[in-house]
Design an enzyme around this catalytic site. Structure first.
Site, PDB file in Angstrom:
ATOM      1  N   TYR A  93      64.053 -23.070  24.750  1.00  0.00           N
ATOM      2  CA  TYR A  93      63.230 -21.923  24.373  1.00  0.00           C
ATOM      3  C   TYR A  93      62.201 -21.664  25.463  1.00  0.00           C
ATOM      4  O   TYR A  93      62.507 -21.757  26.634  1.00  0.00           O
ATOM      5  CB  TYR A  93      62.626 -22.114  22.975  1.00  0.00           C
ATOM      6  CG  TYR A  93      62.253 -20.781  22.370  1.00  0.00           C
ATOM      7  CD1 TYR A  93      63.236 -19.820  22.124  1.00  0.00           C
ATOM      8  CD2 TYR A  93      60.939 -20.454  22.101  1.00  0.00           C
ATOM      9  CE1 TYR A  93      62.913 -18.573  21.621  1.00  0.00           C
ATOM     10  CE2 TYR A  93      60.606 -19.209  21.585  1.00  0.00           C
ATOM     11  CZ  TYR A  93      61.599 -18.275  21.356  1.00  0.00           C
ATOM     12  OH  TYR A  93      61.269 -17.031  20.868  1.00  0.00           O
ATOM     13  N   LYS A 167      65.459 -19.036  18.991  1.00  0.00           N
ATOM     14  CA  LYS A 167      64.475 -19.235  17.932  1.00  0.00           C
ATOM     15  C   LYS A 167      65.090 -20.033  16.786  1.00  0.00           C
ATOM     16  O   LYS A 167      64.469 -20.940  16.234  1.00  0.00           O
ATOM     17  CB  LYS A 167      63.989 -17.879  17.423  1.00  0.00           C
ATOM     18  CG  LYS A 167      62.595 -17.892  16.841  1.00  0.00           C
ATOM     19  CD  LYS A 167      61.556 -17.784  17.931  1.00  0.00           C
ATOM     20  CE  LYS A 167      60.153 -17.741  17.392  1.00  0.00           C
ATOM     21  NZ  LYS A 167      59.129 -17.594  18.433  1.00  0.00           N
TER      22      LYS A 167
END
Length: 542
Positions: A93, A167
């Site tokens: 991420y 996510k």
């Protein structure tokens, strides 16, 4: 598993064990001869994968390698990332995901179980979502983006799908949300990014963004289809543009179970930071003066959450609003300025409060005398030495939080803030920062990493089957994070380190479940919040 043909089994990321299929399993599923003969344990597989990761120097290449594993063996992917969470979270991420978004069309290989919806084809929403899912009852969480406001890097159109996928991976790594229960979605509304529109490799619709009635009608149909197919789903909105994000959240937050991480998640992290700052400075949250540099979605979202915390502490809304100052492109926002967003209007200062329009940040600091400076602008280097020194002149322990990410968009480096404040600043950054050595003290830098918040929030909502996401649940999440912090040591971080991500997520989830029960908005029968959470944490194992 028996219904799959051998090659189909090896290509299914949820069922494939690769070289860990036992000899008996290989016979049972006709895999004999389709794999190398030596059988590895999952630990031996992890060691091999990690060794390969360590041999790769470029972070984007590491990201691509890991996402290939995600494509082929979802269990092993999560086993590896969980074991090396501090090192690999920034790879799967932020900040590396920003480079993955920018290069998405050039490096595209598979859709990675995402659903691609086009604003030009509203009729295709339901069949597209049905085609993507073999068992509709399993979907409990959707992360959806339209790619207009990706991180701090702007409009990347359909390439923002990497954000939805990443996510959801964090939801599983941090909180143990079952990867079979999630669905990444991207809404392709076009793009205003000329470089994409002129790029022959671009995989999205090659027209300007659709706006207005057609766009909002599509969103409405998407919400209706999603809640029809998945009645108890949590809808997580991510990286929408500042003009749409708040409108969408406000329209649906009281009707369905929904959450916007950019508006609410970042704000909750800042509430947790504010509570820690209050403990260190011995100044209650209700008395802090807040200067937010960057009046976009994140900046107003941060302000809204801190405002709620001030109100919860006993202030009226009118009293609490007096403590906020927002700076955007025009300078310090005042009510007489044109083109203020609805969120900005709430915080704009009275006309005539200052003798002139204030645009220089160092000058603004001197004029408004904040105790807390928060950066959500994406303007690299905006917190200059003069700005930091002015904050330090005004406050014994100035709270300075340049939380824009990725790192190249951060308003200041932690080491500069520590140095320019002579070690007195309470610092939080948006991306990971190395510890800072200054005058014999080692300062650990807290990271306003929403991964400490939203995975636990999502797990708690899933466990409680909450009808909505209430302000009380968000406040409970912020206080749960704060319970992990030991602020007694000089140089201690203001927010918990990423190494405590799993612990933080469980605390947040438990607090959220209990708050849902307290507010009577849970649809699941809950007798013990902690036990209910523990029972639904998924662990990567064969």
């Amino acid at each position: 598993m028996f219904q799959f043909k051998p090659h189909e089994l090896l290509r299914n990321p949820f069922l494939n064990k690769g070289t860990a299929f036992t000899l008996d399993e290989r016979k049972k599923y006709n895999l004999t001869g389709l794999l190398p003969s030596y059988v590895l344990t999952i630990d031996e597989q992890e060691q091999s994968v990690y060794k390969k990761i360590c041999s790769i120097s470029d972070n984007l290449d590491k990201h691509r390698f890991l996402m290939n594993l995600y494509d082929t063996n979802r269990t092993l992917f999560y086993y590896v990332v969980k074991k090396h969470i501090v090192e690999l979270l920034p790879i799967i991420y932020t900040p590396t995901i920003g480079d993955a978004v920018i290069n998405y069309s050039k490096i595209f290989d598979t859709p990675k179980d995402a659903v691609f919806l086009s604003v030009d084809d509203a009729a295709g929403i339901k069949p597209s979502m049905q085609a993507a899912i073999s068992d509709l009852d399993k979907i409990k969480l959707i992360v959806v983006t339209d790619g207009e406001g990706v991180l701090g890097i702007g409009d990347w159109g359909v390439q923002g799908v990497a954000i939805s996928i990443g996510k959801l991976a964090v939801y599983t790594v941090a909180a143990g949300v079952n990867p079979k229960n999630v669905l990444p979605v991207v809404i392709d509304a076009g793009t205003n990014n000329e470089s994409l529109l002129n790029d022959p490799c671009y995989l999205g619709a090659r027209h300007k963004r659709i706006t207005g009635e057609k766009y909002y009608d599509f969103i409405d149909k998407f919400v209706n289809v999603s809640t029809e197919l998945f009645p108890e789903v949590l809808m997580h909105w991510e990286d929408f543009g500042r003009g749409n994000a708040r409108n969408i959240l406000q329209k649906y937050r009281d009707k369905i179970c929904t959450f916007n991480d950019d508006i609410q998640g970042t704000g909750v992290m800042m509430v947790s930071a504010m509570n820690a700052i209050a403990r260190v400075t011995n100044i209650p949250v209700s008395e802090h003066r807040i200067l937010v540099f960057g009046g976009g979605t994140a900046g107003i979202g941060v302000s809204d959450q801190i405002l709620l915390e001030k109100i919860h502490s006993g202030l009226s809304e009118e009293e609490a609003l007096k403590h906020f100052y927002i700076v955007d492109r025009q300078g310090l926002l005042t009510e007489d300025m044109d083109d203020l967003t609805e969120g900005q209007k709430r915080y704009a200062r009275k006309k005539g409060e200052f003798q002139k329009t204030l645009t220089d940040l160092a000058e603004i600091v001197n004029a408004v005398k904040p105790t807390v400076l928060i950066g959500t602008s994406g303007v690299h280097g905006a917190f200059t030495e003069a700005v930091i020194k002015n904050m330090a002149k005004l406050n014994e322990r100035p709270a300075i939080m340049p939380i824009s990410n990725p790192t190249k968009l951060c308003e200041a480096k932690a080491e500069d803030v520590i140095k320019w404040s002579d070690g007195r600043a309470l610092v939080v950054t948006g991306s990971p920062s190395a510890p800072v050595e200054y005058k014999g003290v080692k300062y650990m830098i807290g990271q306003a990493n929403n991964a400490l918040l939203y995975p636990g929030l999502g797990l708690g909502i899933i466990v409680a089957k909450s009808k909505v996401v209430s302000d009380g649940m968000l406040s409970a999440a912020a206080h749960a994070i704060g319970s992990l912090q030991d602020l007694s040591q000089v140089g201690a971080p203001i927010l918990p380190p990423v190494s405590k991500l799993r612990e933080a997520s469980k605390l947040v989830a438990t607090a959220v479940v209990q708050q849902a029960v307290n507010e009577h908005i849970n649809r699941a029968a809950i007798s013990d919040a902690s036990e209910a959470v523990q029972s639904q944490i998924w662990e990567p194992s064969y």
